[in-house]
Design a protein around this motif. Structure first.
Motif, PDB file in Angstrom:
ATOM      1  N   ILE B 143       0.838  -1.205   0.000  1.00 24.08           N
ATOM      2  CA  ILE B 143       0.000   0.000   0.000  1.00 24.08           C
ATOM      3  C   ILE B 143       0.874   1.256   0.000  1.00 24.08           C
ATOM      4  CG2 ILE B 143      -1.747   1.299   1.283  1.00 24.08           C
ATOM      5  CD1 ILE B 143      -2.713  -1.406   2.396  1.00 24.08           C
ATOM      6  N   GLY B 144       1.928   1.246   0.820  1.00 25.49           N
ATOM      7  CA  GLY B 144       2.812   2.412   0.886  1.00 25.49           C
ATOM      8  C   GLY B 144       3.457   2.718  -0.454  1.00 25.49           C
ATOM      9  N   THR B 145       3.908   1.670  -1.143  1.00 23.13           N
ATOM     10  CA  THR B 145       4.549   1.859  -2.454  1.00 23.13           C
ATOM     11  C   THR B 145       3.549   2.398  -3.467  1.00 23.13           C
ATOM     12  OG1 THR B 145       5.885  -0.079  -1.917  1.00 23.13           O
ATOM     13  CG2 THR B 145       6.033   0.751  -4.154  1.00 23.13           C
ATOM     14  N   ALA B 146       2.333   1.852  -3.440  1.00 24.70           N
ATOM     15  CA  ALA B 146       1.299   2.318  -4.382  1.00 24.70           C
ATOM     16  C   ALA B 146       1.027   3.803  -4.170  1.00 24.70           C
ATOM     17  CB  ALA B 146       0.011   1.505  -4.198  1.00 24.70           C
ATOM     18  N   ILE B 147       0.897   4.216  -2.903  1.00 22.49           N
ATOM     19  CA  ILE B 147       0.618   5.627  -2.617  1.00 22.49           C
ATOM     20  C   ILE B 147       1.796   6.504  -3.067  1.00 22.49           C
ATOM     21  CG2 ILE B 147       0.288   7.289  -0.738  1.00 22.49           C
ATOM     22  CD1 ILE B 147      -1.297   5.091   0.729  1.00 22.49           C
TER      23      ILE B 147
END
Lengths: 374, 208, 258
Positions: B143-147
């Motif tokens: 999720i962090g990478t996507a954001i």
């Protein structure tokens, strides 16, 4: 076991219980034998019989379960939405509404708010390849993306195609997808609307149509394009007139350009058609999702790919940097809407993650309160 | 006897055909190249025929849904009518004619772009479900990478943080490319293994 | 000494193919000690495939079917391998569920793949002694283009009572639509694709995902054929060789020899 027809003796304490009793009224032990008799009596056409065998505790449990199952047989059970799935409908609707309203607002506001991106080094190299084209140079323009990705790919490729046409080169469209020919026509027609120039075939471009056969067809075309695709998409002879008369193999094109969203499609072109190019440049127009898989072909120094433009940002940067102009330049507004959409998407992902944490904690609390192990 | 010989014949045909095409990559004998080119053209033609086979099967399935009344049969009827109309229009007007392009632009294009647009919503909901289903550090990283990627792709005026963009560029050019190459190498091995199993006759999907 | 001339792609490719062939033949026909279990190599646990095996059992018990989707990649080229792997898994699933009330449903996005799927189902039913239960409509083409295929597979799955969906083949990101539709019908989805963007979306959308080459281990995991296990062992050995080659290439480059 029954000594009389209307009584059953408890195996544990010997107490005489009524026939319908499930437990001994004296010691509380199960009375499976009579229970089994009663059960069998419910089966139509079956005569009840006295079961004189000893029944183990495990068998007693199974008999009870069987009785409970038979009792609810035929009753319709109301199944609600699984708690694991409930609640996501609201999230779905909320996400859709937010994205739709934000993008609609951005388009209606008609203000380019976000700064345009700058050209990357590989896009600069791609631009140099197009600048090197001479008037009349044949360019193989492969349109190999799914219609669903048109939004991104049109924004990506419009600037490049406009540049090729501004150089007065001659694009030849080809596709290994059945929808490719129509896609190419829509692509160039829309560009014509934006530039105010009506591009006509066969004067300014040619559409060879659909190339069947996947990698096999591609390899055959690379070696003998005139034999494999003798006609255009509208059934006319393709290779009679200049500048295509002299094309005998793929290496006779001045530039090969592959526009795709699928990394496997691009790899197939690089690996099957690449060796046939014999030094002629190959350029990729890629969806953002395909860029990481294909970047090594560009950076390895092997000369397989000479230029790359990727994503909406690459397309907008390319269009800004080229010398041609578009009459109806919506790149500023659509870039702002796109950028705003990305920010809103990031916020929604964060909120969705937090919502997931909230649900997880709530489910774990519910399980703990029910006495189940988490 | 004929029944026993036929599978062996199919096996020899499959192995020989695959072997000739494969050898043509390394050996530049004119005769071998000529046979290879013929086989490739046959394969290309058969792949085109496969599209027709697929269409025929699709039509059969939907036709059966209409004549053996099942739920959704009316949609199958709409599908068959749309197929007939599209087929006639494209056959008469050619795939790049104005009517064919009209059907593509105003029917197929909006439907497919809408389906892809739904993916955006779907992926947001899927992230919420992922957290419930797999609450671990990898989910957090995902999720962090996507954001980070979404935020770093844009150039918000006044909030342009070079560190974010540099971090994103580094992530794309180093771990993502490395991971993608690793996955692709593994997939490539699987592809080679599958192909060679057929070439060696260990797998015979063509045999009945 | 410049080794680059010796290590051109055709030479490396030929060498790897020959090495793989030798390894495969070794693992396939090596003499097995009597103390070892016959032919079974130890394969690390793959949770998605364990779930698939459990789902097969649950499907049999509940009288529901399994939907196997072999993608829109056809049998040609790079994409064909994943479709063929899906077919091998279909053969095992069909054999186990041949006597089930609800037979497996096989959808694909290609005519040849569909024909092979129907053949696979027929062979599996015949091997299980249930030829009469075979129905050609169990194998369907759901759509010709990837998006129409995804839409068709969603509807085909919704039409029937299913326990689980197995997406094993070439899919693009649109496969997440199938996974979402399955989730709405309370069906389990186990997915594997050879396409990287699809793997990324399925990681979020599907219940269990086969990452990278785990898809190609499906045949060996489900014990489709001893050749699959030998092939998997050969792949593993070749993987280690490639790792050594990468490290060697890196070292030689540092030393200026490449």
């Amino acid at each position: 076991m029954s000594d009389e027809d209307d009584q059953v003796t408890c195996a544990e304490c010997g107490f005489e219980n009524p026939l319908e009793a499930e437990r001994c009224q004296n010691c509380g032990a199960d009375l499976p034998a009579a229970f089994a008799e009663n059960l069998l009596a419910q089966v139509p056409g079956q005569e009840p019989f006295i079961n004189k065998a000893r029944i183990t505790p495990a068998q007693q449990v199974h008999l009870r379960l069987l009785g409970e199952m038979l009792a609810v047989e035929g009753q319709a059970l109301l199944l609600g939405i699984s708690p694991r799935r409930a609640g996501y409908t609201t999230l779905r609707i909320g996400t859709s509404l937010v994205l739709f309203l934000v993008l609609l607002f951005s388009l209606l506001a008609n203000k380019p708010v976000f700064t345009h991106p700058s050209l990357t080094s590989e896009a600069l190299e791609a631009r140099q390849l197009v600048y090197a084209l001479t008037p009349g140079a044949p360019v193989l323009f492969v349109v190999d993306y799914q219609p669903g990705f048109s939004g991104e790919m049109t924004r990506l490729g419009q600037g490049v195609l406009a540049h090729i046409l501004a150089q007065r080169a001659y694009p030849v469209f080809l596709s290994t997808h059945p929808t490719g020919p129509a896609q190419a026509e829509v692509f160039i027609t829309d560009l014509g609307i934006n530039t105010g120039i009506a591009y006509l075939t066969p004067d300014q471009y040619l559409n060879l149509g659909y190339l069947p056969g996947g990698p096999s067809g591609l390899l055959s075309f690379s070696q003998a394009p005139q034999q494999v695709m003798p006609l255009t998409a509208d059934g006319n002879s393709a290779w009679q007139d200049p500048p295509l008369q002299t094309i005998q193999s793929l290496s006779d094109f001045s530039l090969v350009l592959v526009m795709t969203e699928d990394p496997d499609t691009a790899r197939t072109w690089i690996e099957q058609a690449g060796p046939q190019l014999q030094g002629k440049p190959l350029m990729l127009l890629l969806s953002a999702q395909a860029e990481p898989s294909l970047r090594p072909y560009l950076e390895s120094g092997s000369g397989q790919v000479q230029g790359m433009v990727s994503g909406v940002s690459g397309g907008v940067a390319y269009q800004d940097s080229a010398v041609f102009t578009l009459q109806s330049d919506t790149s500023g507004i659509t870039w702002s809407a796109y950028s705003l959409g990305l920010w809103v998407g990031a916020i929604l992902l964060l909120l969705a993650g937090l919502y997931g944490v909230f649900r997880l904690v709530r489910e774990q609390e519910n399980e703990l309160s029910r006495g189940d192990k988490p | 006897m004929t029944q026993r010989r036929f599978p062996i014949f199919l096996l020899i045909l499959a192995v020989a055909g695959g072997g000739i095409v494969l050898m043509g990559y390394w050996v530049d004998l004119p005769a071998l190249v000529a046979v290879r080119n013929v086989l490739l053209r046959w394969a290309a033609t058969l792949t085109g025929v496969a599209v027709l086979l697929g269409i025929l099967n699709l039509l059969t399935v939907h036709w059966l849904k209409i004549i053996q009344p099942r739920e959704g049969g009316v949609y199958s009827l709409v599908m068959l009518i749309a197929f007939v109309i599209t087929f006639l229009v494209v056959a008469v007007d050619t795939p790049t004619g104005s009517w064919s392009v009209w059907i593509f632009r105003y029917i197929q294009l909006p439907v497919e772009t809408s389906l892809l647009a739904i993916l955006a919503v779907l992926l947001v909901v899927a992230v919420a479900r992922l957290v419930v289903r797999r609450p671990d550090s990898f989910t957090l990283l995902f999720i962090g990478t996507a954001i980070l990627f979404l935020v770093a792709a844009t150039y918000l005026p006044g909030f342009d943080i070079p560190v974010v963009r540099s971090l994103r560029d580094w992530i794309v050019q180093v771990p993502v490319v490395a991971g993608a190459r690793g996955l692709l190498l593994g997939i490539g091995l699987g592809v080679v293994a599958t192909g060679l199993r057929i070439l060696l006759g260990a797998d015979r999907p063509y045999e009945r | 000494m410049n080794l680059a001339n010796w290590l051109s792609p055709p030479v490396l490719g030929l060498a790897l193919l020959l090495i793989y062939t030798l390894l495969f033949l070794f693992f396939r026909y090596r003499p097995i000690k009597k103390s070892q279990p016959s032919g079974l190599l130890s394969i690390r646990e793959l949770a998605p495939l364990d779930q698939l095996i459990k789902s097969l059992g649950r499907a049999l018990e509940s009288g529901k079917g399994i939907h196997l989707s072999s993608g829109s990649g056809g049998v040609n080229g790079i994409r064909g391998a994943s479709g063929l792997t899906g077919l091998m898994m279909l053969a095992r699933i069909a054999r186990k569920s041949a006597k089930n009330d609800k037979p497996p449903l096989a959808t694909s996005g290609d005519g040849i793949l569909n024909a092979l799927a129907q053949d696979t189902l027929y062979q599996s039913y015949t091997a299980a002694g249930s030829r009469r239960n075979f129905d050609p409509s169990q194998g369907q083409v759901a759509g010709i283009t990837p998006f129409s295929y995804a839409a068709g597979a969603m509807l085909a799955a919704a039409d029937q009572p299913l326990k689980a969906n197995l997406l094993a083949g070439h899919f693009g990101p649109e496969a997440a639509l199938i996974a979402e539709a399955a989730d709405r019908s309370a069906q389990l989805t186990i997915a594997g694709s050879d396409n990287l963007p699809a793997q990324a979306t399925l990681l979020a959308a599907a219940d269990e995902v086969l990452i990278g080459e785990e898809l190609f281990a499906g045949g060996a995991y489900l014990q489709a054929n001893p050749a699959h296990q030998a092939s998997l062992a050969a792949q593993d050995a070749l993987r280690w060789l490639i790792i050594l080659l990468i490290l060697a290439g890196f070292t030689l480059k540092l030393l200026g020899m490449l």
